[in-house]
Design a protein around this motif. Structure first.
Motif, PDB file in Angstrom:
ATOM      1  N   UNK A  19      43.189  25.358  42.297  1.00 18.14           N
ATOM      2  CA  UNK A  19      43.617  24.259  41.419  1.00 18.14           C
ATOM      3  C   UNK A  19      42.509  23.808  40.485  1.00 18.14           C
ATOM      4  N   UNK A  20      41.287  23.707  40.986  1.00 22.13           N
ATOM      5  CA  UNK A  20      40.151  23.305  40.151  1.00 22.13           C
ATOM      6  C   UNK A  20      39.925  24.298  39.015  1.00 22.13           C
ATOM      7  N   UNK A  21      40.070  25.573  39.321  1.00 24.96           N
ATOM      8  CA  UNK A  21      39.865  26.592  38.287  1.00 24.96           C
ATOM      9  C   UNK A  21      41.005  26.584  37.272  1.00 24.96           C
ATOM     10  N   UNK A  22      42.217  26.296  37.712  1.00 24.65           N
ATOM     11  CA  UNK A  22      43.342  26.179  36.773  1.00 24.65           C
ATOM     12  C   UNK A  22      43.099  24.986  35.847  1.00 24.65           C
ATOM     13  N   UNK A  23      42.707  23.863  36.421  1.00 22.49           N
ATOM     14  CA  UNK A  23      42.460  22.651  35.635  1.00 22.49           C
ATOM     15  C   UNK A  23      41.350  22.847  34.611  1.00 22.49           C
ATOM     16  N   UNK A  24      40.323  23.599  34.991  1.00 23.47           N
ATOM     17  CA  UNK A  24      39.190  23.802  34.083  1.00 23.47           C
ATOM     18  C   UNK A  24      39.458  24.897  33.050  1.00 23.47           C
ATOM     19  N   UNK A  25      40.550  25.620  33.216  1.00 22.22           N
ATOM     20  CA  UNK A  25      40.878  26.698  32.287  1.00 22.22           C
ATOM     21  C   UNK A  25      40.246  28.030  32.656  1.00 22.22           C
ATOM     22  N   UNK A  26      39.542  28.072  33.780  1.00 15.99           N
ATOM     23  CA  UNK A  26      38.890  29.311  34.215  1.00 15.99           C
ATOM     24  C   UNK A  26      39.878  30.288  34.856  1.00 15.99           C
ATOM     25  N   UNK A  27      41.049  29.785  35.214  1.00 16.38           N
ATOM     26  CA  UNK A  27      42.076  30.602  35.840  1.00 16.38           C
ATOM     27  C   UNK A  27      43.385  30.326  35.127  1.00 16.38           C
ATOM     28  N   UNK A  28      44.060  31.378  34.719  1.00 22.12           N
ATOM     29  CA  UNK A  28      45.301  31.268  33.970  1.00 22.12           C
ATOM     30  C   UNK A  28      46.484  31.579  34.879  1.00 22.12           C
ATOM     31  N   UNK A  29      47.526  30.757  34.780  1.00 23.93           N
ATOM     32  CA  UNK A  29      48.771  30.996  35.514  1.00 23.93           C
ATOM     33  C   UNK A  29      49.676  31.811  34.597  1.00 23.93           C
ATOM     34  N   UNK A  30      50.113  32.970  35.087  1.00 20.52           N
ATOM     35  CA  UNK A  30      50.956  33.843  34.268  1.00 20.52           C
ATOM     36  C   UNK A  30      52.259  34.136  34.980  1.00 20.52           C
ATOM     37  N   UNK A  31      53.313  34.324  34.196  1.00 21.44           N
ATOM     38  CA  UNK A  31      54.612  34.692  34.741  1.00 21.44           C
ATOM     39  C   UNK A  31      54.759  36.199  34.736  1.00 21.44           C
ATOM     40  N   UNK A  32      55.619  36.683  35.587  1.00 23.77           N
ATOM     41  CA  UNK A  32      55.879  38.112  35.657  1.00 23.77           C
ATOM     42  C   UNK A  32      57.100  38.408  34.804  1.00 23.77           C
ATOM     43  N   UNK A  33      56.958  39.272  33.860  1.00 21.84           N
ATOM     44  CA  UNK A  33      58.078  39.616  32.973  1.00 21.84           C
ATOM     45  C   UNK A  33      58.621  40.991  33.258  1.00 21.84           C
ATOM     46  N   UNK A  38      42.365  36.538  43.423  1.00 24.46           N
ATOM     47  CA  UNK A  38      42.975  35.790  42.325  1.00 24.46           C
ATOM     48  C   UNK A  38      41.894  35.324  41.353  1.00 24.46           C
ATOM     49  N   UNK A  39      40.829  34.770  41.897  1.00 21.53           N
ATOM     50  CA  UNK A  39      39.738  34.260  41.063  1.00 21.53           C
ATOM     51  C   UNK A  39      39.037  35.399  40.323  1.00 21.53           C
ATOM     52  N   UNK A  40      38.806  36.502  41.006  1.00 19.80           N
ATOM     53  CA  UNK A  40      38.138  37.653  40.378  1.00 19.80           C
ATOM     54  C   UNK A  40      38.961  38.197  39.224  1.00 19.80           C
ATOM     55  N   UNK A  41      40.284  38.148  39.363  1.00 18.48           N
ATOM     56  CA  UNK A  41      41.195  38.651  38.332  1.00 18.48           C
ATOM     57  C   UNK A  41      41.317  37.687  37.151  1.00 18.48           C
TER      58      UNK A  41
END
Length: 65
Positions: A51-65, A15-18
């Motif tokens: 969670x830390x990476x999401x908060x810092x903006x380094x990891x993006x949460x995306x929806x599946x369309x 997840x982090x690598x992506x």
């Protein structure tokens, strides 16, 4: 470290690598963490990594369309 924990770490590492967390990855991660009916310290650390990476903006949460 159990093979279950290794699997969770591998999921988090992927997840982090992506750079993004998809709904499918969220589902797989939740299933892996809850498979034994408890969340141990190792699993909490993996959740915190994400969670830390999401908060810092380094990891993006995306929806599946």
């Amino acid at each position: 470290m159990t093979s279950e924990n290794l699997t969770i770490k591998e999921l988090v590492d992927a997840i982090i690598a992506d750079g993004q967390l998809t709904e499918e990855e969220q589902k797989r991660l939740n299933e892996a963490m809850l498979a034994d009916g408890k969340i141990d310290d190792f699993e909490v650390k993996q959740i915190n990594r994400v969670m830390d990476m999401i908060k810092s903006g380094a990891l993006k949460v995306v929806g599946e369309d």
